[in-house]
Structures are given as C-alpha cells and as structure tokens.
Design a protein around this motif. Sequence first.
Motif, PDB file in Angstrom:
ATOM      1  N   PHE A  63     -22.882 -52.245   6.798  1.00  0.00           N
ATOM      2  CA  PHE A  63     -22.735 -51.630   5.477  1.00  0.00           C
ATOM      3  C   PHE A  63     -22.674 -50.119   5.616  1.00  0.00           C
ATOM      4  O   PHE A  63     -23.082 -49.563   6.652  1.00  0.00           O
ATOM      5  N   ALA A  64     -22.163 -49.485   4.586  1.00  0.00           N
ATOM      6  CA  ALA A  64     -22.110 -48.022   4.529  1.00  0.00           C
ATOM      7  C   ALA A  64     -22.636 -47.562   3.176  1.00  0.00           C
ATOM      8  O   ALA A  64     -22.444 -48.246   2.164  1.00  0.00           O
ATOM      9  N   LEU A  65     -23.293 -46.431   3.194  1.00  0.00           N
ATOM     10  CA  LEU A  65     -23.762 -45.809   1.947  1.00  0.00           C
ATOM     11  C   LEU A  65     -23.030 -44.497   1.750  1.00  0.00           C
ATOM     12  O   LEU A  65     -22.719 -43.805   2.723  1.00  0.00           O
ATOM     13  N   LEU A 333      11.937 -41.326  -5.112  1.00  0.00           N
ATOM     14  CA  LEU A 333      10.516 -41.370  -4.749  1.00  0.00           C
ATOM     15  C   LEU A 333       9.676 -41.306  -6.020  1.00  0.00           C
ATOM     16  O   LEU A 333       9.633 -40.270  -6.695  1.00  0.00           O
ATOM     17  N   VAL A 334       8.985 -42.411  -6.323  1.00  0.00           N
ATOM     18  CA  VAL A 334       8.274 -42.489  -7.615  1.00  0.00           C
ATOM     19  C   VAL A 334       6.781 -42.743  -7.478  1.00  0.00           C
ATOM     20  O   VAL A 334       6.047 -42.678  -8.475  1.00  0.00           O
ATOM     21  N   GLY A 335       6.295 -43.070  -6.283  1.00  0.00           N
ATOM     22  CA  GLY A 335       4.869 -43.375  -6.173  1.00  0.00           C
ATOM     23  C   GLY A 335       4.373 -43.209  -4.751  1.00  0.00           C
ATOM     24  O   GLY A 335       5.160 -43.206  -3.801  1.00  0.00           O
ATOM     25  N   LEU A 336       3.063 -43.045  -4.616  1.00  0.00           N
ATOM     26  CA  LEU A 336       2.461 -42.847  -3.302  1.00  0.00           C
ATOM     27  C   LEU A 336       1.254 -43.763  -3.138  1.00  0.00           C
ATOM     28  O   LEU A 336       0.550 -44.056  -4.114  1.00  0.00           O
ATOM     29  N   LEU A 337       1.015 -44.199  -1.920  1.00  0.00           N
ATOM     30  CA  LEU A 337      -0.221 -44.906  -1.608  1.00  0.00           C
ATOM     31  C   LEU A 337      -1.350 -43.889  -1.675  1.00  0.00           C
ATOM     32  O   LEU A 337      -1.201 -42.765  -1.183  1.00  0.00           O
ATOM     33  N   SER A 338      -2.466 -44.305  -2.267  1.00  0.00           N
ATOM     34  CA  SER A 338      -3.523 -43.306  -2.394  1.00  0.00           C
ATOM     35  C   SER A 338      -4.911 -43.913  -2.418  1.00  0.00           C
ATOM     36  O   SER A 338      -5.116 -45.023  -2.906  1.00  0.00           O
ATOM     37  N   ASN A 339      -5.850 -43.139  -1.913  1.00  0.00           N
ATOM     38  CA  ASN A 339      -7.267 -43.431  -2.121  1.00  0.00           C
ATOM     39  C   ASN A 339      -7.802 -42.415  -3.130  1.00  0.00           C
ATOM     40  O   ASN A 339      -7.096 -41.483  -3.534  1.00  0.00           O
ATOM     41  N   PHE A 340      -9.042 -42.593  -3.521  1.00  0.00           N
ATOM     42  CA  PHE A 340      -9.595 -41.809  -4.632  1.00  0.00           C
ATOM     43  C   PHE A 340      -9.646 -40.317  -4.300  1.00  0.00           C
ATOM     44  O   PHE A 340      -9.246 -39.468  -5.095  1.00  0.00           O
ATOM     45  N   TYR A 341     -10.138 -39.986  -3.109  1.00  0.00           N
ATOM     46  CA  TYR A 341     -10.294 -38.574  -2.726  1.00  0.00           C
ATOM     47  C   TYR A 341      -8.935 -37.888  -2.656  1.00  0.00           C
ATOM     48  O   TYR A 341      -8.731 -36.800  -3.219  1.00  0.00           O
ATOM     49  N   PRO A 367      -1.869 -43.445  -9.088  1.00  0.00           N
ATOM     50  CA  PRO A 367      -2.889 -44.483  -9.263  1.00  0.00           C
ATOM     51  C   PRO A 367      -3.529 -44.851  -7.931  1.00  0.00           C
ATOM     52  O   PRO A 367      -2.856 -44.953  -6.897  1.00  0.00           O
ATOM     53  N   VAL A 368      -4.843 -45.045  -7.980  1.00  0.00           N
ATOM     54  CA  VAL A 368      -5.616 -45.259  -6.750  1.00  0.00           C
ATOM     55  C   VAL A 368      -5.724 -46.755  -6.491  1.00  0.00           C
ATOM     56  O   VAL A 368      -6.568 -47.436  -7.054  1.00  0.00           O
ATOM     57  N   ARG A 369      -4.834 -47.255  -5.644  1.00  0.00           N
ATOM     58  CA  ARG A 369      -4.806 -48.696  -5.396  1.00  0.00           C
ATOM     59  C   ARG A 369      -4.824 -49.045  -3.920  1.00  0.00           C
ATOM     60  O   ARG A 369      -4.707 -50.208  -3.566  1.00  0.00           O
ATOM     61  N   SER A 370      -4.936 -48.073  -3.050  1.00  0.00           N
ATOM     62  CA  SER A 370      -4.711 -48.338  -1.626  1.00  0.00           C
ATOM     63  C   SER A 370      -5.816 -47.815  -0.721  1.00  0.00           C
ATOM     64  O   SER A 370      -5.578 -47.553   0.454  1.00  0.00           O
ATOM     65  N   GLY A 371      -7.019 -47.651  -1.268  1.00  0.00           N
ATOM     66  CA  GLY A 371      -8.126 -47.120  -0.463  1.00  0.00           C
ATOM     67  C   GLY A 371      -8.806 -48.216   0.343  1.00  0.00           C
ATOM     68  O   GLY A 371      -9.721 -48.883  -0.124  1.00  0.00           O
ATOM     69  N   TYR A 372      -8.343 -48.409   1.565  1.00  0.00           N
ATOM     70  CA  TYR A 372      -8.924 -49.453   2.432  1.00  0.00           C
ATOM     71  C   TYR A 372      -9.639 -48.815   3.611  1.00  0.00           C
ATOM     72  O   TYR A 372      -9.207 -47.789   4.127  1.00  0.00           O
ATOM     73  N   ARG A 373     -10.715 -49.469   4.038  1.00  0.00           N
ATOM     74  CA  ARG A 373     -11.473 -49.000   5.198  1.00  0.00           C
ATOM     75  C   ARG A 373     -11.129 -49.929   6.360  1.00  0.00           C
ATOM     76  O   ARG A 373     -11.648 -51.036   6.431  1.00  0.00           O
ATOM     77  N   LEU A 374     -10.237 -49.474   7.221  1.00  0.00           N
ATOM     78  CA  LEU A 374      -9.774 -50.276   8.350  1.00  0.00           C
ATOM     79  C   LEU A 374     -10.089 -49.557   9.648  1.00  0.00           C
ATOM     80  O   LEU A 374     -10.116 -48.332   9.702  1.00  0.00           O
ATOM     81  N   ALA A 379      -8.591 -55.710  10.080  1.00  0.00           N
ATOM     82  CA  ALA A 379      -9.736 -56.169   9.281  1.00  0.00           C
ATOM     83  C   ALA A 379     -10.488 -54.983   8.684  1.00  0.00           C
ATOM     84  O   ALA A 379     -10.515 -53.893   9.263  1.00  0.00           O
ATOM     85  N   ARG A 380     -11.121 -55.221   7.530  1.00  0.00           N
ATOM     86  CA  ARG A 380     -11.895 -54.147   6.887  1.00  0.00           C
ATOM     87  C   ARG A 380     -13.196 -53.923   7.660  1.00  0.00           C
ATOM     88  O   ARG A 380     -13.813 -54.862   8.133  1.00  0.00           O
ATOM     89  N   ARG A 381     -13.573 -52.654   7.737  1.00  0.00           N
ATOM     90  CA  ARG A 381     -14.758 -52.299   8.515  1.00  0.00           C
ATOM     91  C   ARG A 381     -15.715 -51.454   7.693  1.00  0.00           C
ATOM     92  O   ARG A 381     -15.304 -50.510   7.009  1.00  0.00           O
ATOM     93  N   TYR A 382     -16.995 -51.748   7.868  1.00  0.00           N
ATOM     94  CA  TYR A 382     -18.048 -51.046   7.125  1.00  0.00           C
ATOM     95  C   TYR A 382     -18.132 -49.566   7.514  1.00  0.00           C
ATOM     96  O   TYR A 382     -18.548 -48.745   6.713  1.00  0.00           O
ATOM     97  N   ASP A 383     -17.756 -49.211   8.738  1.00  0.00           N
ATOM     98  CA  ASP A 383     -18.002 -47.837   9.196  1.00  0.00           C
ATOM     99  C   ASP A 383     -16.759 -46.953   9.143  1.00  0.00           C
ATOM    100  O   ASP A 383     -16.784 -45.836   9.661  1.00  0.00           O
ATOM    101  N   ALA A 384     -15.709 -47.450   8.533  1.00  0.00           N
ATOM    102  CA  ALA A 384     -14.493 -46.617   8.403  1.00  0.00           C
ATOM    103  C   ALA A 384     -14.489 -45.928   7.040  1.00  0.00           C
ATOM    104  O   ALA A 384     -15.099 -46.411   6.082  1.00  0.00           O
ATOM    105  N   HIS A 385     -13.827 -44.799   6.976  1.00  0.00           N
ATOM    106  CA  HIS A 385     -13.676 -44.102   5.694  1.00  0.00           C
ATOM    107  C   HIS A 385     -12.446 -44.642   4.967  1.00  0.00           C
ATOM    108  O   HIS A 385     -11.492 -45.077   5.613  1.00  0.00           O
ATOM    109  N   PRO A 386     -12.444 -44.584   3.646  1.00  0.00           N
ATOM    110  CA  PRO A 386     -11.254 -45.067   2.928  1.00  0.00           C
ATOM    111  C   PRO A 386     -10.023 -44.222   3.267  1.00  0.00           C
ATOM    112  O   PRO A 386     -10.048 -43.002   3.166  1.00  0.00           O
ATOM    113  N   GLY A 387      -8.992 -44.898   3.721  1.00  0.00           N
ATOM    114  CA  GLY A 387      -7.713 -44.234   3.952  1.00  0.00           C
ATOM    115  C   GLY A 387      -6.686 -44.839   3.010  1.00  0.00           C
ATOM    116  O   GLY A 387      -7.002 -45.719   2.211  1.00  0.00           O
TER     117      GLY A 387
END
Lengths: 511, 525
Positions: A63-65, A333-341, A367-374, A379-387
């Motif tokens: 887990f990450a906090l 070009l109408v949209g971008l992949l993005s995380n919240f930050y 719109p923020v729809r692509s913030g994954y921690r890989l 696979a998703r990982r607890y110790d990765a930052h959202p990219g």
Amino acid sequence: MRTAVDLKKFVREAAALLARERDLAAFEVYCSSSEHRVARLNYTSDIPSRGVEEFKSLNADGFALRLVMHRDPHETGSASEAGDLSLEAVRAAIRKARDATVIDPHFPGLPAEPRKLPPSKERAPASDLMRAKDAPIAAAAWATIAGAISAFESHAPLKLPHPGLVIGGDLSLIRDRIAIGSSAFTDIRGDESAHFVSSVTALVESLDAKGTATAAGASLAEMSRAGARLGRDAVTRALKLRHGERPPAGRYRVVLGPQPVAEIINYMVLGSLTTGAFYSATSAYHGRFGAPVIDARLSLTDDPLAHRGPVRRRVTCEGLPTGRTAMIRHGRLVGLLSNFYDSHRLLTDEHRAEKLGPDAGTAPSFPVRSGYRLGESPARRYDAHPGSTGTNVIMRTRGGVGDRELVEVVGDGIYIGRIWYTYPINGQRAGDFTCTVSGDSYLIRNGKIAAPLAPNCFRLNANIEQVFAKPLAVGKRSETAVVWGAPEAYFVPALALEGIELAQVGAADSD
Amino acid sequence: MASSDIFAAVDFLKREGEAALRRFVRTHRGAAYAEMRFEAMFHRSASANDGDQRDSAESEAAAFGVTVHFEHRGGVVGHGQTGAEIGRLALNRTRLLAALDAALGEAYARARFSAREKAAVLKHHGAAARSLMRAGAIAPSTARDEIAATFRRDPRTLDPDELKRLCRDASASIAGLGPDIAFNAVAALSELRQELFINTAGALISQACAFAQGDCYVVAQTADGHQESYDTIGQQRGFECLAEGWRDELMPNPDLPTFAIELARETRELAAAPALKPPAGEVVVVTNPHFNALVAHEIIGHPCEADRALKMEAAYAGRSWFLPSLEHNEIGRPVGSPLLWACSDPTLNGYGHYRYDHEGTAGRRVTHIEGGVFRGFLNSRATAAALGVEPNGSARASEAWHVPLIRMSNTFFMPGQSDPAQIIAEVDRGYYVCGHLIPSIAESRENFRISARRVYDIEHGRLGRLYRAGSVIADSKSFFSKIDAVGNDLRMVAIPNCGKGQPMQVKRMSNGGPTLRSRARMGGG
C-alpha cells in the motif's frame, strides 16, 4: 493474490486511523495486489534448451499513503510498504511519509470525486483469468512449443541436419486488484483486471527465415486457443519467408502492417499525447493542440472499457472513474492522457498558451482518466506514482481500404510486417525515429505481394510526419498488435506510405 | 535513525535458510534442487522540477525468489520459480518462513507441471524434440562468503532534508539559467542492499552494496531549435559521491549541482546550434569515452550475453552477431581492428561491481575482444554448459524476486596508447562525436544508429562548428575493423537503466571506453 474484500477492509481501517491524525489536512490510501505469471518459451533444435525456460510468478502486495499537512496545503508526503497490510505497517508508513514531505507549490491537492461511483463502475470483470491456476498456463505454453515442432516436422523437405529452428517468446498472465480511499472520497473504491499476452517468434536460421505470432485476450478460452495456434502460426509464417531477397537501399513506397504502426505509436506518438509531455515542452505536437496533426482519415482513442480490449479498467489508480479519451479525432489533436497532477500543472502553467498553441482555445480541459500506477510490468503497483498511461489504444480510419488495395496502391515497394527497436533518435519532440525491419515482410511488385524480404536487411530512418501526415492509403480494419514491454494493447490499421528511406544493414560488411 | 530492522531478516535466514531449503527438497518427491535469493533494501530518494521540490521517499523493502528443479521419470527436468515482495512481513520470522515455504511449494508445482508437459512433448515428437533432453548445467555453487558494503555516509542515517535540498538547489540553479530552459528535473537516491544466496548444494553468500545516483533531465528551446538531454552519475558508495563528487581514475563524477548545471549549459548551447545535415557516405569519426560507453553497451556487452547468443532472447532483445550458430561463429576470429580490446570486469570499482553473481559464481574479468579477435561471452551456469566453458559469474537479477539473466558488469573498450588530442589533430576532415543519447540497434546488433549529444566538425585537425541531432550509423564489424586509433583516456560512466527480460528487469552497470577513431556514416535531424 489478496481478495478485493481484504483490500477494501484494509483501506477502510487505514483511512480511519489516518482520520485521527490531527496534523493532516487530507490523506489517501492506495492498496494493490498484483501477480504476473510467465511461462517463457525457449526451444532451439540445435542447442540444448529447456522448452519452457522460466515458469515463474512475481507477486507484489502493498500500500501507499499520501498525506497533505494542515500547516501548508502544498506540503505533501508519500510512503509505501510492501507485503504487510496491518495497522502497524500504516503507522510506520505515516512516519516515513511525514519525513518525506516536500513543499510543492504546484501540488493541487488530492483527486476528489465526491459522488459515490455507480455500481456499474465497479462491476466485477467476467474474466476467468482472475482465478486461473498454473496448469492451464503450462499446458498452453507447451502446446505452443509442440505446435511449432509439429508445423516444422510436417514440412518433410525441410528436414535438415542443422535446421536452426528457434522458438522464443512467452505466455504472460497479468492480473491486479486495487482499493483506494481518501479524505476526499465518501466510499472505498476498487477495481480488478486480468489479461494475457503471448508473443511467439519462430526462426529457421538455416533458411534465414523469421515469423511471429501474437495474441492478447481476457479469457481462459482465448488463452488456450492462443497456445494451440501461435507456435504453428509463427513457424508457418517463417517458412513462407525463407530465403528472402535483399533489395538495395533507397526510398520506397511501403505498407506498414499493424505491428509497425503500433510500435511507432507506442514509442513515438503516445508519449507526446500526455499533459506531462506538453508541460515539459517535449511533445512532438508542441504548440499544436486543437490543430490537425495527422491525416484526417485517422483517429486515435484510448478506451479502458473497450469491449474487445484485453486491458479492462473501471477505476484509475487515483480513484477516479476511467473513460474513453479521444486523443486525435479525424486528424485533429483534441485530447490528452492525463493524471490529476499533470492536468492541473499544465492548466496553471504561465507558458500554457505557447505550449498548447493558438488552436487550443481559451479554456482547454484535460479530463483526468489515465492516472495509473504501473511498474516495469503492466500490473498496477502500490509503490509507483500515478503516471499517464493508455490502456486499449485504438486507431480508427474512415475511407479505409482492404489489405489487397493497400498493396495495389504501393505498386512496387515493400510490405513491412515487423519493426524492432524503434526509438526517438533525436528526442521525442523532434519526431525522428529509426528502427530495423526484423521480419514478416515482403517485396511488392506490380501491386502484388511478390517475394519474401530477408529479415534484418533494412534500417528505416523517418519522422512521424512521414508516417501519419499524408499516407497514400489507410487500412479499413484495426487489428490487434502487441508491443514488447508496453502496458497498452493496440488495435491499429495498416498504412501505405510514400518515400520511406530504407538503408541496408550489412552493406559495409559485404564490401 | 531510520529503522534497519529489515536487514535482521538476512541474519535470520543465514541461520535458518539452509535447513528450510533442505527440508523442503527432502519432503517433496522429485524435487532435485532448490535455491533462494533474499534481499533487504533501504532506499531514500528525492526529486525537484524547475526549482521546486517534487517528491521525496523513504522505503524499506524485502523480497525473495526461489527456484526448484523437479526430476520426472526418465530424467526429464522441469524448472519452476516464484518471486515475491514481502516487505515488512520479513520482520516476523514465523511469517517469513511460512512465505518462503509457500513460494517453494508454488515453484515445485510449476516445475512438476512443466516436467510432465515436457515429457509428453518428448514422447510425441521423439527425435524432433531431442534438444530438450540435452539441456544440462554445471553443478551448483558451493561457495560461502560474506561481503560488506562500502560507504562513508550510511544511506540509513542520511538526513532526508539534505537530499531534498540538494535536488531542489541543483534544479533551481538550472532554472536560473534563463528562459531558454523550458523544463528540468533533478533526482537523487541513496540506497543500501543486502543480498543472500542459499542453495541445497551448500552455498551461502551474503553480499551488501550501497548505491548513490543522481539524474538530470533538461529541455531547452531557443528561436533556433530545441534540445532534450539527460545524464546520470552513480557510484557504489554512499551519499558523499553526490554531495562532494567522487575522484576516481576510471569513473569520476562532480557533485550533483555541478553535474546538473554543466548538463544544462550544454543543453542550452545545443538548442541554439544547428541540426547536423550529414554528408552522404562514410566519414572519419572520432568518438569520445561517453559516446563509446553506449557503443560498448549495445555492440559489445549485449551481444556478449550467452543467453542472447544461444537464442534465448530471440523473441525480445534479439540475437548476437558473434554467434550465428554453434558451428559458424566469430569465436577466435577477427571482428575488429588489432587495436581493439574489450572486456567486462565486475571486480573493478564501478556501477557494475560485484563479487558473486546470483547463481553463487564468483565474478571475474571476461575478455570479449583481444587484439581484434573475439574471445568469449558472459555466461550463466546453464549457458556455460551449453558452450562447454567455465561459468564466469554473470547471471544476475535486478531484484531478488526476478529470475537471474546474463548481464553486463563493468563492460568497456580497453585503453590504447594515443593521446586523444593527437587523434583529433591527425584528422583532415571528419566529426568529433561526444556524449551518447539514444541507441537503435539491429536484431543481432550487427548494425547500429546511436545519437550523440554534441557533434563538432573537424577540419585540418581542429574542432569547428557544434551541431545537435547527430548520430553515428554503421555496421558493427565494419566500424570495429576501421578503428585506427585508440586513446589512453579510458573513462566509464554509470548506466542506470539497462532493460532485459520478460517482464522487464532494469539493471545498473558501468560502460565506457577511451577515445576511438573509425569511419561511419552520420545521421542528422
């Protein structure tokens, strides 16, 4: 793997503990359990080999906090812990996160989506791969080897003393579960996904032949079918390509098949279609947001809920609902992949107008729809930052033609079915790339596939503008393509192109 | 002081691990061999963007990987592995042993499944599948040893604020260069790892190492152009290498702020320089040590990995131009100029230093090219058996939960006698190619295009105009054969991110070389 119930229970308890910490203004708890099972194939007819070289699993739970301090809304710290989902571990992580706080003036706070997600956003996937054991993986992997040997044996005239038959690749099963809670959410959110990817290469070195076959899917039945088919397909393709020709260097009309198109999108385009790339001034489409950037017949979207997509995600690793992102619509070009930050960072950037360009309008939104921690695996990982990462990347066309017409348009040229080691040789923004043509390719003469091309005889030097700006013709069908190491699955068409520079490999050595 | 309790798990497993492995093999029918790799790690890092703090982290990690060999009827052997990150669970001895036992059980089941399926394929295909029966390996390691880490400033006692400040100040100084700097990122880490290798043949090796690494990424844009540059400094030492710099003959580095500002100034200068418009055909190229580090990495190091040479990487990172087949290969044949020498040496102090690999084999110098003649590969115990040579200790995993692969250590071109200034002075017309950026190599590494950070004209022995977006394109054997000068200025650089395997393992190592002069085509932008 931990169950979804266990992960949510842990997040709920950790959130309750964090809520009692008086110096925290906000917090987030992200928990993941992931598994990557791999049966790696290695059969060599002339060299001792194990067949299934590695049959392994990699398990990661943790887990990450993320904490935001009361004393400064821009003071934030994060920490992660592996393996131990206990409140004692949460207390240890809180201490580490406090030590790790930084004051980041651009920190926008934690993602907020106050509404409870509708049940449809958290519906358990139908994938039976989530529960698959080792036996079907071993069976599918060995079926691939057996199929390849059978296909090779069935060509009796090819029974050579040293055939140099090589079967390589892997069958990978990737599955993950997450749960996330935060002081900005009223609920604990969860998601899970499972898919397989298999990539098989067959080489017959005595014949200078190479063929490949790939599959990706989200069910056990698809995985078993892939195991039965891929070895046979790869060998059959390799044998069709034996004793390929080595044409001279030059500028050629070419058809790029789905794998090369996917590889170029993966290494050269997708990284430019993120808010992070625009903020750091490294997008190949710098200053062109809202403007036409590729041919108007082409559109590019990312769809984590795509019906046929093997990567199925409903909740991002920031706890937000996923959704389809149209990146390029009819060439524009109408949209971008993005995380919240990164979304916030770009929208508040004083140089935004220059970076996005005049066609972006006065109030662009990302719109923020692509913030994954890989991590290094999909696979998703607890110790990765959202990219900012894609899922199922789909290129659709209008005015597309069939494979036969694509070849006819080229007339005389090369059908390139596989490229390798594609990199932005002068940096992402320049758009220049280089790669080699590594197999599955043919010469085109008089509008027809005429003869196999020897693998690894050409180096391709080009710019993405030459590929996507004005193709001679575009295919009408988007096909599945797998890119080694990429977390995304691709569905892309073939493209017919003008004037692609192909330099000979090995020309100097044969002087 | 940060908790270092997780390292106590290594001491516990030193006492209990061997018995646990042997007990497992004894009680599981068909289990022929088992091994365990365990790792405890403390990691501290920080980063800053555009002069603002961006991130900081402290983590303790523990992970293991186990391998089991299962022998089926008729001598058919299956192999199974399990890797797991267990973190703080390692603090509880009962749970640690339980996790280890469960992982061994999983690996055993996989090995058994695989052996049965292999037996069925052998039965069905007979002679066509005979190569599956010939795979052997050299007997497992029985080495026992203990190696301590080298550092002056313990990563575990480093003040996190000092690391944060170092990154922020370095990033701020880059941002202060002016509006031509569009973006910058500076990151640093200080890390301590302790690894343990135990097998049922009697090996027990504990080795620890410290890492300090600084990374810098700069984007500059001017009215004339745009440039992205990045570079890394790293040592197997403590934080002192970043705070004060490191004076070492082979791999020196300035302190992190100096390193970062120098890279930023260069990037700004390049953004204002024209892109190279290269001439057709071959030209004389003088390549500097930093550029040659990537040539050594891609064109010597990777194709010298015996797993790649033996086709085990054919579906991923390709094959090797040194070994088209066991019958027809370059072993003992000329592959370059008599001036060319290259080797891998894990015993040297560098980012790729180690004493034992992850099969328990002692690492040693491997000469790849001797006076232009190809001599040999980096290997594992299994690939050494296939090639009929001694194992040389090159099988390493990036993390304990991964399976060991054959990896470079400190891999480099060896120095010659020439003064680098004289090498340039002797050139009438050509290019001086400095600093590596991005590689693209053909499938057996028989051809490459590698881009450079800076390219200068050489005219009448003097350096002329600076260009960006230049690259060297050549067939590998041709480039090596045309080397006519080798400098006496060997330098190595830290390579932080070499990817290999499925799933990808990212490994740290060193590569380098002296100044070289050869002939190649140039690519532009």
